[in-house]
Scaffold this motif. Structure first.
Motif, PDB file in Angstrom:
ATOM      1  N   LEU A   1      14.324  42.526  42.092  1.00 59.06           N
ATOM      2  CA  LEU A   1      13.396  41.158  41.189  1.00 59.06           C
ATOM      3  C   LEU A   1      14.562  40.222  40.838  1.00 59.06           C
ATOM      4  N   ILE A   2      15.561  40.372  40.609  1.00 56.41           N
ATOM      5  CA  ILE A   2      16.271  39.219  40.207  1.00 56.41           C
ATOM      6  C   ILE A   2      16.736  38.410  41.132  1.00 56.41           C
ATOM      7  N   GLU A   3      17.074  38.610  42.526  1.00 58.18           N
ATOM      8  CA  GLU A   3      17.434  37.401  43.369  1.00 58.18           C
ATOM      9  C   GLU A   3      16.023  36.764  44.023  1.00 58.18           C
TER      10      GLU A   3
ATOM     11  N   GLU B   1      11.307  45.496  25.080  1.00 52.84           N
ATOM     12  CA  GLU B   1      10.257  44.455  25.376  1.00 52.84           C
ATOM     13  C   GLU B   1       9.692  45.110  26.416  1.00 52.84           C
ATOM     14  N   ASN B   2       8.403  44.916  26.802  1.00 54.86           N
ATOM     15  CA  ASN B   2       7.439  44.964  27.786  1.00 54.86           C
ATOM     16  C   ASN B   2       7.505  44.146  28.929  1.00 54.86           C
ATOM     17  N   VAL B   3       8.940  43.950  29.843  1.00 54.43           N
ATOM     18  CA  VAL B   3       9.027  42.910  30.766  1.00 54.43           C
ATOM     19  C   VAL B   3      10.266  43.189  31.481  1.00 54.43           C
ATOM     20  N   ALA B   4       9.234  42.892  32.903  1.00 57.93           N
ATOM     21  CA  ALA B   4      10.774  43.323  33.798  1.00 57.93           C
ATOM     22  C   ALA B   4      12.391  42.769  33.718  1.00 57.93           C
ATOM     23  N   ALA B   5      12.256  41.890  33.244  1.00 59.94           N
ATOM     24  CA  ALA B   5      13.622  40.376  33.916  1.00 59.94           C
ATOM     25  C   ALA B   5      13.497  39.386  32.175  1.00 59.94           C
ATOM     26  N   ILE B   6      14.381  39.459  32.179  1.00 58.39           N
ATOM     27  CA  ILE B   6      14.728  38.174  31.105  1.00 58.39           C
ATOM     28  C   ILE B   6      15.256  37.885  31.934  1.00 58.39           C
TER      29      ILE B   6
ATOM     30  N   LEU C   1      19.457  35.257  34.138  1.00 57.16           N
ATOM     31  CA  LEU C   1      18.451  36.023  34.164  1.00 57.16           C
ATOM     32  C   LEU C   1      19.232  37.261  34.568  1.00 57.16           C
ATOM     33  N   THR C   2      18.909  38.271  33.773  1.00 59.74           N
ATOM     34  CA  THR C   2      19.023  39.690  33.467  1.00 59.74           C
ATOM     35  C   THR C   2      17.840  40.425  34.043  1.00 59.74           C
TER      36      THR C   2
ATOM     37  N   GLY D   1      15.321  31.710  42.738  1.00 59.02           N
ATOM     38  CA  GLY D   1      14.645  30.241  43.311  1.00 59.02           C
ATOM     39  C   GLY D   1      13.916  30.042  41.899  1.00 59.02           C
ATOM     40  N   PRO D   2      12.416  30.809  41.975  1.00 56.85           N
ATOM     41  CA  PRO D   2      11.532  30.537  40.397  1.00 56.85           C
ATOM     42  C   PRO D   2      12.274  29.863  39.512  1.00 56.85           C
ATOM     43  N   VAL D   3      12.935  30.860  39.385  1.00 60.87           N
ATOM     44  CA  VAL D   3      13.989  30.547  37.685  1.00 60.87           C
ATOM     45  C   VAL D   3      15.047  28.731  37.867  1.00 60.87           C
ATOM     46  N   SER D   4      15.507  28.950  38.781  1.00 58.96           N
ATOM     47  CA  SER D   4      16.099  27.788  38.690  1.00 58.96           C
ATOM     48  C   SER D   4      14.773  26.235  38.259  1.00 58.96           C
ATOM     49  N   MET D   5      13.861  26.567  39.356  1.00 57.55           N
ATOM     50  CA  MET D   5      13.327  25.576  39.393  1.00 57.55           C
ATOM     51  C   MET D   5      12.229  25.540  38.116  1.00 57.55           C
TER      52      MET D   5
END
Length: 415
Positions: free
Chosen positions: A140-142, A119-124, A134-135, A146-150
């Motif tokens: 990047l995941i740090e 997959e052409n993504v930075a994280a999943i 968040l993997t 916050g945005p993923v939690s929101m």
């Protein structure tokens, strides 16, 4: 009419003016001066090209994308939440892409998908809305925690959350931003002063070594005071350096004007830009003459270019340490370290220029300039005396030994 003129010998200042005018004219109208002016343009051109290329590379890179691998209902809820939050938080939220819509009870290995680059993504983000996982790369995941939690909370609530509109009330500046901006201006002015001084002061060495090889310096020393020779050469090389700086500044001003950059966008110094520029010119002259007087003494004792390089290397390293000392003193305003940097003649121009960017007081600059000028006079006189005693071998005449007189008498008498 002065006593020196009546005796047929120029005063020190008049003789220094003659030497300075001669050297300045000879250098200014030489072909090498044109290449001297072109010298700094090549690093500037390379820096501009590198910056332009870097900006194009940054622009060509797309924002990283967050992949979503969840059950169908959760994935649709995350996409809907991203659309709802987009108008107010678009820059803070990552762009998302559905990489896998999972069936009930189906598992998905996000780490394996990222390693295999399917997959052409930075994280999943996987798991569920209640417990998102968040993997991706650690940094990047740090940043995306916050945005993923929101997004997950917005998707789990199932309704549009009302965010209040924040009213903006801008001010010109605050005390903290003003202090930080003045510190940045002081640091930039200090660094520019050091680079110009180190780049241009070396010309004094080569000029004196050439004239020693051509025996011109001996003719000048026999005609006028050696103090005047040293002082005139310092003034001439300083004038040449100022012509070069003025040319480079004019070219840089045209480039800034063409690029739409002005000093208004830069942090305002405490004394104001016009006075800071004037102080910069004065302190450059002081730093140049202080270092140039040392280089003159070194050049007067050297006979070859290799000798000059050997003798000047310790001075160059010492001047680099002086710059570091002045830079450290700038971070300790009002302390004993800053006072020491102001009083030490070789670091005084750098410390005082940084002080001008941070402190609006004018009287300390008047005192510092007088202090530095006194040291220039002392160093020039010391270098001239060293040249007379070590190179010209001038001093009290010694009486010839008695055996020499006896041989001379016998030779004249034919014995």
């Amino acid at each position: 009419m002065s006593k020196d003129f009546r005796m047929g010998r120029l005063s020190v200042l008049a003789a220094a003016w003659v030497v300075a005018r001669r050297d300045f004219t000879a250098i200014l109208f030489s072909r090498s001066f044109f290449f001297f002016l072109l010298g700094p343009l090549f690093p500037v051109i390379i820096a501009v090209l590198a910056g332009s290329l870097g900006s194009r590379v940054d622009q060509s890179q797309e924002r990283p994308v967050l992949g979503v691998a969840m059950q169908a209902d959760d994935a649709r809820a995350v996409e809907r939440a991203r659309r709802e939050l987009g108008p107010s938080l678009d820059d803070a939220l990552p762009r998302i892409k559905l990489v896998r819509s999972l069936a009930q009870g189906e598992t998905y290995d996000a780490a394996q998908a990222l390693v295999s680059r399917r997959e052409n993504v930075a994280a999943i983000v996987s798991g569920s809305l209640d417990k998102p996982v968040l993997t991706g790369p650690a940094g990047l995941i740090e940043a995306w925690r916050g945005p993923v939690s929101m997004l997950s909370e917005q998707a789990r609530s199932g309704r549009r959350l009302a965010y209040p509109v924040v009213a903006l009330k801008p001010v010109a500046s605050s005390s903290a931003t003003e202090r930080q901006g003045r510190f940045a201006t002081a640091q930039g002015a200090q660094t520019l002063l050091f680079l110009l001084t180190m780049m241009l002061a070396g010309m004094v060495l080569s000029n004196l070594v050439e004239e020693k090889g051509n025996k011109i310096i001996e003719v000048l020393a026999a005609a006028i005071p050696m103090d005047a020779v040293f002082l005139g050469k310092l003034f001439a090389m300083l004038a040449v350096s100022l012509v070069g700086i003025a040319t480079w500044a004019a070219a840089g001003g045209l480039l800034y004007a063409a690029g739409g950059v002005s000093l208004d966008r830069m942090p305002e110094p405490a004394v104001g830009w016009p006075l800071l520029v004037c102080l910069g010119v004065i302190y450059f002259a002081m730093a140049y003459m202080l270092l140039g007087s040392v280089f003159l003494s070194i050049g007067s004792m050297a006979t070859t270019v290799r000798e000059v390089q050997t003798l000047s290397m310790p001075v160059t390293m010492a001047q680099l340490m002086v710059f570091f000392f002045a830079s450290f003193a700038m971070t300790q305003p009002g302390s004993a370290i800053e006072i020491a940097a102001v009083l030490f003649p070789f670091s005084s121009p750098f410390a005082m220029l940084a002080r001008g960017a941070r402190d609006p007081a004018i009287l300390p600059h008047v005192l510092a300039i007088g202090w530095q000028a006194a040291w220039v006079v002392l160093l020039v006189r010391g270098g001239a005396r060293l040249f007379r005693s070590r190179v010209m071998k001038s001093g009290p005449a010694r009486s010839a030994p008695k055996i020499g007189k006896r041989r001379l008498f016998l030779r004249k008498s034919g014995g």
